[in-house]
Scaffold this motif. Structure first.
Motif, PDB file in Angstrom:
ATOM      1  N   PRO A  48     -20.138  20.502 -47.584  1.00  0.00           N
ATOM      2  CA  PRO A  48     -18.982  21.248 -48.109  1.00  0.00           C
ATOM      3  C   PRO A  48     -18.624  20.897 -49.545  1.00  0.00           C
ATOM      4  CG  PRO A  48     -18.284  19.553 -46.564  1.00  0.00           C
ATOM      5  CD  PRO A  48     -19.783  19.628 -46.469  1.00  0.00           C
ATOM      6  N   GLU A  49     -19.260  19.844 -50.104  1.00  0.00           N
ATOM      7  CA  GLU A  49     -19.000  19.508 -51.505  1.00  0.00           C
ATOM      8  C   GLU A  49     -19.883  20.320 -52.454  1.00  0.00           C
ATOM      9  OE1 GLU A  49     -18.441  15.436 -52.650  1.00  0.00           O
ATOM     10  OE2 GLU A  49     -18.164  14.814 -50.562  1.00  0.00           O
ATOM     11  N   TYR A  50     -20.825  21.081 -51.895  1.00  0.00           N
ATOM     12  CA  TYR A  50     -21.669  21.933 -52.740  1.00  0.00           C
ATOM     13  C   TYR A  50     -20.932  23.234 -53.033  1.00  0.00           C
ATOM     14  CZ  TYR A  50     -25.412  24.999 -54.285  1.00  0.00           C
ATOM     15  OH  TYR A  50     -26.180  25.889 -55.013  1.00  0.00           O
ATOM     16  N   LEU A  51     -20.722  23.511 -54.311  1.00  0.00           N
ATOM     17  CA  LEU A  51     -20.021  24.720 -54.747  1.00  0.00           C
ATOM     18  C   LEU A  51     -20.997  25.571 -55.547  1.00  0.00           C
ATOM     19  CD1 LEU A  51     -16.619  23.105 -55.821  1.00  0.00           C
ATOM     20  CD2 LEU A  51     -17.240  24.089 -53.603  1.00  0.00           C
ATOM     21  N   ASP A  52     -21.384  26.694 -55.004  1.00  0.00           N
ATOM     22  CA  ASP A  52     -22.436  27.520 -55.599  1.00  0.00           C
ATOM     23  C   ASP A  52     -21.903  28.437 -56.697  1.00  0.00           C
ATOM     24  OD1 ASP A  52     -25.377  28.441 -55.198  1.00  0.00           O
ATOM     25  OD2 ASP A  52     -24.241  30.322 -55.201  1.00  0.00           O
ATOM     26  N   PHE A  53     -20.776  29.105 -56.436  1.00  0.00           N
ATOM     27  CA  PHE A  53     -20.226  30.035 -57.419  1.00  0.00           C
ATOM     28  C   PHE A  53     -19.632  29.244 -58.583  1.00  0.00           C
ATOM     29  CE2 PHE A  53     -19.141  33.740 -54.287  1.00  0.00           C
ATOM     30  CZ  PHE A  53     -20.482  33.800 -53.923  1.00  0.00           C
ATOM     31  N   GLU A  54     -19.885  29.707 -59.804  1.00  0.00           N
ATOM     32  CA  GLU A  54     -19.419  28.976 -60.979  1.00  0.00           C
ATOM     33  C   GLU A  54     -17.902  28.845 -61.018  1.00  0.00           C
ATOM     34  OE1 GLU A  54     -20.844  27.252 -63.445  1.00  0.00           O
ATOM     35  OE2 GLU A  54     -22.755  27.488 -62.417  1.00  0.00           O
ATOM     36  N   TYR A  55     -17.189  29.922 -60.727  1.00  0.00           N
ATOM     37  CA  TYR A  55     -15.732  29.844 -60.836  1.00  0.00           C
ATOM     38  C   TYR A  55     -15.166  28.909 -59.768  1.00  0.00           C
ATOM     39  CZ  TYR A  55     -14.264  32.742 -56.851  1.00  0.00           C
ATOM     40  OH  TYR A  55     -13.990  33.221 -55.591  1.00  0.00           O
ATOM     41  N   VAL A  56     -15.796  28.847 -58.601  1.00  0.00           N
ATOM     42  CA  VAL A  56     -15.325  27.929 -57.558  1.00  0.00           C
ATOM     43  C   VAL A  56     -15.604  26.484 -57.976  1.00  0.00           C
ATOM     44  CG1 VAL A  56     -15.500  27.277 -55.131  1.00  0.00           C
ATOM     45  CG2 VAL A  56     -15.689  29.681 -55.789  1.00  0.00           C
ATOM     46  N   ARG A  57     -16.740  26.264 -58.648  1.00  0.00           N
ATOM     47  CA  ARG A  57     -17.013  24.915 -59.165  1.00  0.00           C
ATOM     48  C   ARG A  57     -15.922  24.502 -60.157  1.00  0.00           C
ATOM     49  NH1 ARG A  57     -21.794  25.728 -60.761  1.00  0.00           N
ATOM     50  NH2 ARG A  57     -22.832  24.962 -58.893  1.00  0.00           N
ATOM     51  N   ARG A  58     -15.459  25.438 -60.961  1.00  0.00           N
ATOM     52  CA  ARG A  58     -14.401  25.116 -61.921  1.00  0.00           C
ATOM     53  C   ARG A  58     -13.083  24.827 -61.215  1.00  0.00           C
ATOM     54  NH1 ARG A  58     -17.262  29.609 -65.599  1.00  0.00           N
ATOM     55  NH2 ARG A  58     -18.782  28.170 -66.483  1.00  0.00           N
ATOM     56  N   LEU A  59     -12.805  25.539 -60.147  1.00  0.00           N
ATOM     57  CA  LEU A  59     -11.638  25.205 -59.342  1.00  0.00           C
ATOM     58  C   LEU A  59     -11.805  23.829 -58.707  1.00  0.00           C
ATOM     59  CD1 LEU A  59     -10.972  28.653 -57.631  1.00  0.00           C
ATOM     60  CD2 LEU A  59      -9.545  27.567 -59.370  1.00  0.00           C
ATOM     61  N   GLY A  60     -13.037  23.498 -58.337  1.00  0.00           N
ATOM     62  CA  GLY A  60     -13.311  22.161 -57.820  1.00  0.00           C
ATOM     63  C   GLY A  60     -13.043  21.084 -58.858  1.00  0.00           C
ATOM     64  N   HIS A  61     -13.356  21.369 -60.118  1.00  0.00           N
ATOM     65  CA  HIS A  61     -13.036  20.422 -61.195  1.00  0.00           C
ATOM     66  C   HIS A  61     -11.528  20.185 -61.263  1.00  0.00           C
ATOM     67  CE1 HIS A  61     -17.123  20.667 -62.294  1.00  0.00           C
ATOM     68  NE2 HIS A  61     -17.065  21.628 -63.198  1.00  0.00           N
ATOM     69  N   VAL A  62     -10.757  21.249 -61.100  1.00  0.00           N
ATOM     70  CA  VAL A  62      -9.298  21.110 -61.126  1.00  0.00           C
ATOM     71  C   VAL A  62      -8.846  20.185 -60.001  1.00  0.00           C
ATOM     72  CG1 VAL A  62      -7.097  22.334 -60.923  1.00  0.00           C
ATOM     73  CG2 VAL A  62      -8.983  23.376 -62.209  1.00  0.00           C
ATOM     74  N   VAL A  63      -9.371  20.410 -58.803  1.00  0.00           N
ATOM     75  CA  VAL A  63      -9.037  19.551 -57.668  1.00  0.00           C
ATOM     76  C   VAL A  63      -9.362  18.095 -57.987  1.00  0.00           C
ATOM     77  CG1 VAL A  63      -9.641  18.987 -55.279  1.00  0.00           C
ATOM     78  CG2 VAL A  63      -9.321  21.380 -55.952  1.00  0.00           C
ATOM     79  N   ASP A  64     -10.544  17.871 -58.564  1.00  0.00           N
ATOM     80  CA  ASP A  64     -10.996  16.508 -58.850  1.00  0.00           C
ATOM     81  C   ASP A  64     -10.113  15.792 -59.862  1.00  0.00           C
ATOM     82  OD1 ASP A  64     -13.132  16.898 -57.135  1.00  0.00           O
ATOM     83  OD2 ASP A  64     -14.573  17.325 -58.738  1.00  0.00           O
ATOM     84  N   LEU A  65      -9.526  16.546 -60.780  1.00  0.00           N
ATOM     85  CA  LEU A  65      -8.896  15.927 -61.942  1.00  0.00           C
ATOM     86  C   LEU A  65      -7.371  15.863 -61.902  1.00  0.00           C
ATOM     87  CD1 LEU A  65     -11.169  17.528 -64.692  1.00  0.00           C
ATOM     88  CD2 LEU A  65     -11.178  15.136 -63.948  1.00  0.00           C
TER      89      LEU A  65
END
Length: 282
Positions: A48-65
């Motif tokens: 579940p930590e794999y984020l394929d769509f680019e915009y979702v990966r960017r939302l994941g960066h927000v979560v991380d930071l």
């Protein structure tokens, strides 16, 4: 030697059209959720930590930071899809408490059956209109509110106004952030108006997108991040630049120039986001 049978696509009628779960040929137990041919989510049930769509990966960066890794968060997701980001939060920040709002009850049922959440995930799914549920949400309740609501490939008009964003801001805790996925193309009039609208409510913000989208060369996703305190711009810039398809972070004076001339949107003037061009999703 027996050959393992390849998974086959799953197609079902849902409230908003036809949903398809398409297996990812490169990742076992991974699926792309499409609604009426438009990709909505990618879910890897094994990772579940794999984020394929680019915009979702960017939302994941927000979560991380927005807080130290591992610290539980209270998150409200407006728009459910395949619950990709909710799965990511649950995996990276155990004991997080999350609510997901999805208007399509049949889609929720499909995802629960075919793409089940981990049993330890504290994710509550509510069926309903995002703005109606938001209006009933308590004040100062969430560390992060994520808006990713699309119908027919378009963001509904009633989720674009100052009044909507004011309701979202009311639910944020001190130091909390609001993140939204936008879709737009040249001349980026919708995105510019959304920057002006959100800035009228949450003045500290930045925008993350592919350079080609920012230049108006192609239709694509733009992620807005806003709060009462400044988003982690420097770290977001580094993360976005290191993505497989590098993104740019626009903030400060550059963001002011980006939105120059755009007026905040109200309920009286709101319009849905532009439809995606034919063929943009292959």
């Amino acid at each position: 030697m027996a050959h393992r049978q390849r998974p086959v696509p799953v197609e079902e009628e849902i409230d908003s059209g036809v949903a398809a779960l398409v297996p990812d040929p490169d990742r076992p137990h991974s699926w792309t959720l499409e609604v009426d041919g438009t990709p909505q989510s990618h879910v890897d049930l094994d990772d579940p930590e794999y984020l394929d769509f680019e915009y979702v990966r960017r939302l994941g960066h927000v979560v991380d930071l927005i807080a130290p890794r591992g610290r539980p968060l209270r998150v409200l997701h407006l728009g459910g899809g395949g619950l990709t980001l909710a799965r990511y939060v649950a995996a990276t920040r155990p004991r997080s408490t999350q609510q997901v709002v999805e208007i399509d009850a049949a889609l929720v049922d499909l995802v629960r059956r075919r793409l089940p959440l981990d049993r330890g995930a504290r994710v509550r799914i509510r069926v309903g209109d995002a703005r109606a549920v938001l209006a009933r949400a308590p004040e100062d309740a969430f560390d992060l509110v994520v808006a990713d609501v699309y119908a027919g490939g378009r963001l509904p008009a009633h989720l674009t106004s100052v009044e909507f964003h004011t309701a979202a801001a009311r639910t944020l805790r001190a130091g909390g952030f609001y993140a939204a996925n936008l879709a737009d193309g040249a001349p980026l009039s919708f995105a510019r108006a959304q920057v002006a609208t959100l800035r009228a409510v949450l003045p500290e913000m930045c925008l993350i997108a592919d350079p080609a989208v920012l230049r108006g060369r192609r239709f694509g996703n733009l992620v807005l991040v806003a709060g009462r305190t400044e988003p982690p711009v420097a770290d977001l810039t580094r993360r976005a630049a290191g993505d497989p398809f590098p993104g740019r972070v626009v903030y400060g004076e550059e963001l002011t120039r980006f939105a120059s001339g755009a007026a905040p949107v109200t309920d009286a003037t709101a319009r849905p986001s532009p439809p995606p061009p034919d063929g943009v999703f292959g």
